[in-house]
Scaffold this active site. Structure first.
Site, PDB file in Angstrom:
ATOM      1  CB  SER A   1      51.292  50.103 120.694  1.00 28.14           C
ATOM      2  OG  SER A   1      50.112  50.873 120.663  1.00 28.14           O
ATOM      3  CD  GLU A   2      50.267  54.762 122.782  1.00 28.36           C
ATOM      4  OE1 GLU A   2      51.398  55.077 123.189  1.00 28.36           O
ATOM      5  OE2 GLU A   2      49.822  55.090 121.674  1.00 28.36           O
TER       6      GLU A   2
ATOM      7  CB  THR B   1      47.818  45.734 121.396  1.00 29.01           C
ATOM      8  OG1 THR B   1      47.555  46.641 120.336  1.00 29.01           O
ATOM      9  CG2 THR B   1      48.206  44.377 120.815  1.00 29.01           C
TER      10      THR B   1
HETATM   11 ZN   LIG Z   1      45.460  56.750 122.587  1.00 35.42          ZN
END
Ligand SMILES: [Zn+2]
Length: 250
Positions: A93-94, A63
């Protein structure tokens, strides 16, 4: 020099992948991350890329880093729950979206997520890229459906993609961006380029006020050609018909 830069990252036992393969993947993520940035597919710290190293580990971008300025040692390795097992930085965070795709599609080795402006414009306008306007896009991707909006960094986002992941290799994410995936980092990246290029072409047809989609017969011929061309390597069905998101009760 070699040990100095990478040694602290290899703290877990290597299993199905070799150290040289991992190093190659790290460098590929750096290369295609830079290309995402150079082409304006991401801004600031946007976007993320990952590679499935083996049945238990995912190599993924951290991140808070520009995809145009990453180094091989910046990557993080997580397990299938998203817990970090190697690397100094915090994972994107994905990660939930990446894990969902790897769980759903055993044929997938690499994932690219970005915000290319034209395709993301369609996603922000609530318009899927589902018209069969360009033969090579139909061959390569079928169509590009639009998933409903989900808050980034939450499980809601992965949930919105769930109905599409088994069927498509490229998905528009409402009011957000695009995710593409493939059997190599290069193929996952190339699909991102194809989506953005197709979005630009579709936009031109909107500006011209006229579209001339391929006929059902032409699309069928392309589907047949696709099966021949890609053979058993293609597992996603990519139907042209699945253009609307199914109603979901959450
Ligand atoms: Zn995105």
């Amino acid at each position: 020099m070699r040990g100095q830069r990478l040694e602290p990252l290899f703290v877990t036992p290597l299993r199905e992948y070799s150290m040289s393969a991992e190093r190659k993947y790290r460098e590929e993520i750096v290369r295609y991350g830079r290309m995402l940035h150079e082409r304006g597919f991401v801004a600031a710290m946007d976007g993320n890329l990952s590679v499935r190293l083996d049945s238990e580990r995912i190599l993924v971008t951290p991140t808070c880093i520009s995809k145009g300025a990453m180094r091989a040692g910046d990557m993080v390795i997580v397990d299938l729950e998203g817990a970090r097992v190697a690397g100094r930085r915090n994972v994107t965070s994905e990660i939930g979206m990446h894990l969902l795709i790897y769980r759903t599609r055993p044929d997938i080795t690499a994932i690219v997520h970005a915000h290319p402006p034209t395709a993301t414009g369609f996603a922000a306008a609530g318009l899927p890229l589902t018209e069969p306007l360009v033969c090579e896009v139909v061959m390569g991707l079928g169509c590009i459906p639009l998933a409903r909006y989900g808050t980034p960094g939450t499980s809601e986002l992965a949930k919105t993609l769930e109905p599409y992941v088994p069927h498509y290799d490229a998905i528009l994410m409402s009011n957000h961006g695009v995710v593409t995936y493939g059997d190599t980092v290069e193929h996952a990246y190339m699909k991102m380029e194809t989506v953005e290029h197709f979005a630009q072409i579709a936009l031109v047809t909107h500006l011209l006020g006229r579209q001339q989609p391929l006929t059902g017969v032409d699309v069928e011929k392309l589907m047949l050609a696709r099966t021949k061309y890609f053979g058993g390597k293609m597992t996603a069905s990519m139907p042209m018909a699945m253009v609307r998101e199914p109603e979901k009760v959450s």
